[in-house]
Design a protein around this motif. Structure first.
Motif, PDB file in Angstrom:
ATOM      1  N   LEU A   1      48.563  29.154  41.611  1.00  0.00           N
ATOM      2  CA  LEU A   1      47.379  28.622  41.957  1.00  0.00           C
ATOM      3  C   LEU A   1      47.337  27.099  42.215  1.00  0.00           C
ATOM      4  CD1 LEU A   1      44.676  30.992  40.274  1.00  0.00           C
ATOM      5  CD2 LEU A   1      45.191  30.738  42.806  1.00  0.00           C
ATOM      6  N   PRO A   2      47.008  26.495  43.437  1.00  0.00           N
ATOM      7  CA  PRO A   2      46.653  24.777  43.590  1.00  0.00           C
ATOM      8  C   PRO A   2      44.676  24.971  42.451  1.00  0.00           C
ATOM      9  CG  PRO A   2      46.283  25.998  45.344  1.00  0.00           C
ATOM     10  CD  PRO A   2      46.835  27.075  44.745  1.00  0.00           C
ATOM     11  N   GLN A   3      45.156  23.334  42.164  1.00  0.00           N
ATOM     12  CA  GLN A   3      43.621  23.186  41.569  1.00  0.00           C
ATOM     13  C   GLN A   3      43.124  22.728  43.156  1.00  0.00           C
ATOM     14  OE1 GLN A   3      42.274  23.693  38.811  1.00  0.00           O
ATOM     15  NE2 GLN A   3      44.019  23.314  37.546  1.00  0.00           N
ATOM     16  N   PRO A   4      41.970  22.819  42.997  1.00  0.00           N
ATOM     17  CA  PRO A   4      40.775  23.133  42.717  1.00  0.00           C
ATOM     18  C   PRO A   4      40.721  24.308  42.034  1.00  0.00           C
ATOM     19  CG  PRO A   4      39.815  22.210  44.132  1.00  0.00           C
ATOM     20  CD  PRO A   4      41.689  22.143  44.087  1.00  0.00           C
ATOM     21  N   LEU A   5      41.257  25.382  43.197  1.00  0.00           N
ATOM     22  CA  LEU A   5      41.059  27.278  42.815  1.00  0.00           C
ATOM     23  C   LEU A   5      41.789  28.206  41.860  1.00  0.00           C
ATOM     24  CD1 LEU A   5      40.475  29.524  44.301  1.00  0.00           C
ATOM     25  CD2 LEU A   5      42.995  29.252  45.107  1.00  0.00           C
ATOM     26  N   ARG A   6      42.323  27.087  40.883  1.00  0.00           N
ATOM     27  CA  ARG A   6      42.660  27.337  39.823  1.00  0.00           C
ATOM     28  C   ARG A   6      41.507  27.463  39.059  1.00  0.00           C
ATOM     29  NH1 ARG A   6      47.862  25.526  36.920  1.00  0.00           N
ATOM     30  NH2 ARG A   6      48.449  24.298  38.570  1.00  0.00           N
ATOM     31  N   TRP A   7      40.684  26.273  38.852  1.00  0.00           N
ATOM     32  CA  TRP A   7      39.559  26.311  37.625  1.00  0.00           C
ATOM     33  C   TRP A   7      38.933  27.144  38.211  1.00  0.00           C
ATOM     34  CZ3 TRP A   7      34.983  24.508  39.027  1.00  0.00           C
ATOM     35  CH2 TRP A   7      33.757  24.408  37.607  1.00  0.00           C
ATOM     36  N   PHE A   8      38.476  27.128  39.058  1.00  0.00           N
ATOM     37  CA  PHE A   8      37.561  27.995  39.614  1.00  0.00           C
ATOM     38  C   PHE A   8      37.634  29.722  39.605  1.00  0.00           C
ATOM     39  CE2 PHE A   8      35.730  30.810  43.482  1.00  0.00           C
ATOM     40  CZ  PHE A   8      34.639  30.003  43.278  1.00  0.00           C
ATOM     41  N   ILE A   9      39.070  29.652  39.806  1.00  0.00           N
ATOM     42  CA  ILE A   9      38.647  31.358  39.348  1.00  0.00           C
ATOM     43  C   ILE A   9      38.934  31.450  38.047  1.00  0.00           C
ATOM     44  CG2 ILE A   9      40.772  32.963  39.552  1.00  0.00           C
ATOM     45  CD1 ILE A   9      41.404  32.340  42.852  1.00  0.00           C
ATOM     46  N   GLY A  10      39.277  30.303  37.169  1.00  0.00           N
ATOM     47  CA  GLY A  10      39.770  30.673  36.071  1.00  0.00           C
ATOM     48  C   GLY A  10      38.518  30.871  35.053  1.00  0.00           C
ATOM     49  N   GLN A  11      37.317  29.566  35.621  1.00  0.00           N
ATOM     50  CA  GLN A  11      35.853  29.828  35.607  1.00  0.00           C
ATOM     51  C   GLN A  11      35.145  31.304  35.535  1.00  0.00           C
ATOM     52  OE1 GLN A  11      34.279  27.933  33.534  1.00  0.00           O
ATOM     53  NE2 GLN A  11      36.328  27.028  33.409  1.00  0.00           N
ATOM     54  N   ARG A  12      35.128  31.660  37.097  1.00  0.00           N
ATOM     55  CA  ARG A  12      35.195  33.197  37.148  1.00  0.00           C
ATOM     56  C   ARG A  12      35.340  34.223  36.162  1.00  0.00           C
ATOM     57  NH1 ARG A  12      31.850  34.231  42.383  1.00  0.00           N
ATOM     58  NH2 ARG A  12      32.068  36.386  41.887  1.00  0.00           N
ATOM     59  N   ALA A  13      37.075  34.556  35.715  1.00  0.00           N
ATOM     60  CA  ALA A  13      37.651  35.132  34.914  1.00  0.00           C
ATOM     61  C   ALA A  13      36.856  35.235  33.943  1.00  0.00           C
ATOM     62  CB  ALA A  13      39.262  35.113  34.748  1.00  0.00           C
ATOM     63  N   ARG A  14      36.938  33.667  33.344  1.00  0.00           N
ATOM     64  CA  ARG A  14      36.428  33.626  32.173  1.00  0.00           C
ATOM     65  C   ARG A  14      34.533  34.078  31.873  1.00  0.00           C
ATOM     66  NH1 ARG A  14      37.821  27.647  31.848  1.00  0.00           N
ATOM     67  NH2 ARG A  14      39.997  27.734  31.003  1.00  0.00           N
ATOM     68  N   ARG A  15      33.966  34.121  33.199  1.00  0.00           N
ATOM     69  CA  ARG A  15      32.845  34.197  33.320  1.00  0.00           C
ATOM     70  C   ARG A  15      32.286  36.177  33.080  1.00  0.00           C
ATOM     71  NH1 ARG A  15      30.815  30.367  36.497  1.00  0.00           N
ATOM     72  NH2 ARG A  15      31.693  31.811  38.296  1.00  0.00           N
ATOM     73  N   LEU A  16      33.537  36.650  33.482  1.00  0.00           N
ATOM     74  CA  LEU A  16      33.110  38.458  33.825  1.00  0.00           C
ATOM     75  C   LEU A  16      33.749  38.794  31.972  1.00  0.00           C
ATOM     76  CD1 LEU A  16      33.160  40.586  35.344  1.00  0.00           C
ATOM     77  CD2 LEU A  16      35.478  40.607  35.945  1.00  0.00           C
ATOM     78  N   ASN A  17      34.739  38.223  31.501  1.00  0.00           N
ATOM     79  CA  ASN A  17      35.563  38.234  30.371  1.00  0.00           C
ATOM     80  C   ASN A  17      34.472  38.286  29.495  1.00  0.00           C
ATOM     81  OD1 ASN A  17      37.971  39.070  31.341  1.00  0.00           O
ATOM     82  ND2 ASN A  17      38.685  37.397  30.688  1.00  0.00           N
ATOM     83  N   GLN A  18      33.389  36.981  29.019  1.00  0.00           N
ATOM     84  CA  GLN A  18      32.345  36.841  28.626  1.00  0.00           C
ATOM     85  C   GLN A  18      30.840  37.842  28.731  1.00  0.00           C
ATOM     86  OE1 GLN A  18      32.286  35.251  26.035  1.00  0.00           O
ATOM     87  NE2 GLN A  18      30.508  35.531  25.746  1.00  0.00           N
ATOM     88  N   GLU A  19      31.056  38.844  30.066  1.00  0.00           N
ATOM     89  CA  GLU A  19      29.778  39.200  30.444  1.00  0.00           C
ATOM     90  C   GLU A  19      30.505  40.886  30.037  1.00  0.00           C
ATOM     91  OE1 GLU A  19      28.164  41.685  34.280  1.00  0.00           O
ATOM     92  OE2 GLU A  19      28.877  39.883  34.985  1.00  0.00           O
ATOM     93  N   MET A  20      31.469  41.648  29.842  1.00  0.00           N
ATOM     94  CA  MET A  20      32.288  42.450  29.576  1.00  0.00           C
ATOM     95  C   MET A  20      32.320  42.965  27.731  1.00  0.00           C
ATOM     96  SD  MET A  20      35.878  43.473  32.143  1.00  0.00           S
ATOM     97  CE  MET A  20      36.075  41.403  31.894  1.00  0.00           C
ATOM     98  N   LYS A  21      32.214  41.619  27.587  1.00  0.00           N
ATOM     99  CA  LYS A  21      32.298  41.894  25.860  1.00  0.00           C
ATOM    100  C   LYS A  21      31.509  41.676  25.703  1.00  0.00           C
ATOM    101  CE  LYS A  21      33.728  38.629  21.872  1.00  0.00           C
ATOM    102  NZ  LYS A  21      33.989  36.644  20.999  1.00  0.00           N
ATOM    103  N   GLU A  22      29.829  41.180  25.994  1.00  0.00           N
ATOM    104  CA  GLU A  22      28.287  41.182  25.796  1.00  0.00           C
ATOM    105  C   GLU A  22      28.506  42.613  25.550  1.00  0.00           C
ATOM    106  OE1 GLU A  22      25.868  38.067  27.545  1.00  0.00           O
ATOM    107  OE2 GLU A  22      28.067  36.444  25.835  1.00  0.00           O
ATOM    108  N   THR A  23      28.502  43.171  27.682  1.00  0.00           N
ATOM    109  CA  THR A  23      27.877  44.405  27.493  1.00  0.00           C
ATOM    110  C   THR A  23      28.720  46.043  26.441  1.00  0.00           C
ATOM    111  OG1 THR A  23      27.707  43.573  29.901  1.00  0.00           O
ATOM    112  CG2 THR A  23      27.979  46.125  29.274  1.00  0.00           C
ATOM    113  N   PHE A  24      30.224  44.719  25.849  1.00  0.00           N
ATOM    114  CA  PHE A  24      30.248  46.539  25.715  1.00  0.00           C
ATOM    115  C   PHE A  24      30.154  46.816  23.625  1.00  0.00           C
ATOM    116  CE2 PHE A  24      34.163  46.286  28.452  1.00  0.00           C
ATOM    117  CZ  PHE A  24      33.450  46.900  29.585  1.00  0.00           C
ATOM    118  N   GLU A  25      29.850  45.740  23.512  1.00  0.00           N
ATOM    119  CA  GLU A  25      29.679  45.131  22.171  1.00  0.00           C
ATOM    120  C   GLU A  25      28.634  46.258  21.661  1.00  0.00           C
ATOM    121  OE1 GLU A  25      28.794  40.908  21.447  1.00  0.00           O
ATOM    122  OE2 GLU A  25      30.635  40.501  20.705  1.00  0.00           O
TER     123      GLU A  25
END
Length: 131
Positions: free
Chosen positions: A32-56
């Motif tokens: 993934l080239p930058q800034p696409l790598r950064w953008f997709i990475g941020q979205r992935a982190r947000r989704l992972n955080q949302e899943m973590k909070e939901t599943f707690e």
């Protein structure tokens, strides 16, 4: 919406336990080239955080934080998708989670069965339903 997916799996499919897989660290994917790598990475982190909070708050859901090396031998030839070696690790980690859940479920059922039989043994013997 994660809550709707969880409810659907429980209510419509009768799933006793659900394992969701976290999104891999997209910000580290080599193709993934930058800034696409950064953008997709941020979205992935947000989704992972949302899943973590939901599943707690969910006692029958689990989040698999799958990790595999981002070396060339673990990636598909396109350099973007995980390759066979990564999917093998991923599947092994998920299988381990399923085995641990099944073993825990079996232990709980055995303990419940033992408690029920102990409760019955504590009752006085009756003859024809009378003491």
């Amino acid at each position: 919406d994660l809550k709707r997916i969880m409810d659907l799996l429980e209510d419509k499919c009768g799933s006793p336990h659900v394992i969701f897989s976290a999104i891999p660290p997209m910000h580290l994917f080599p193709a993934l080239p930058q800034p696409l790598r950064w953008f997709i990475g941020q979205r992935a982190r947000r989704l992972n955080q949302e899943m973590k909070e939901t599943f707690e708050a969910c006692n029958h859901c689990e989040l698999a934080d799958i990790r595999f090396p981002l070396e060339e031998k673990f990636m598909a030839s396109d350099g973007f998708h995980p390759g066979v070696a990564a999917y093998t690790l991923w599947a092994g980690q998920l299988a381990g989670m399923i085995r641990r859940w099944a073993a825990k479920k079996n232990r709980n059922e055995e303990a419940g069965s033992l408690e029920r039989s102990t409760d019955r043994n504590d009752q006085p013997e009756t003859i024809s339903g009378r003491l």
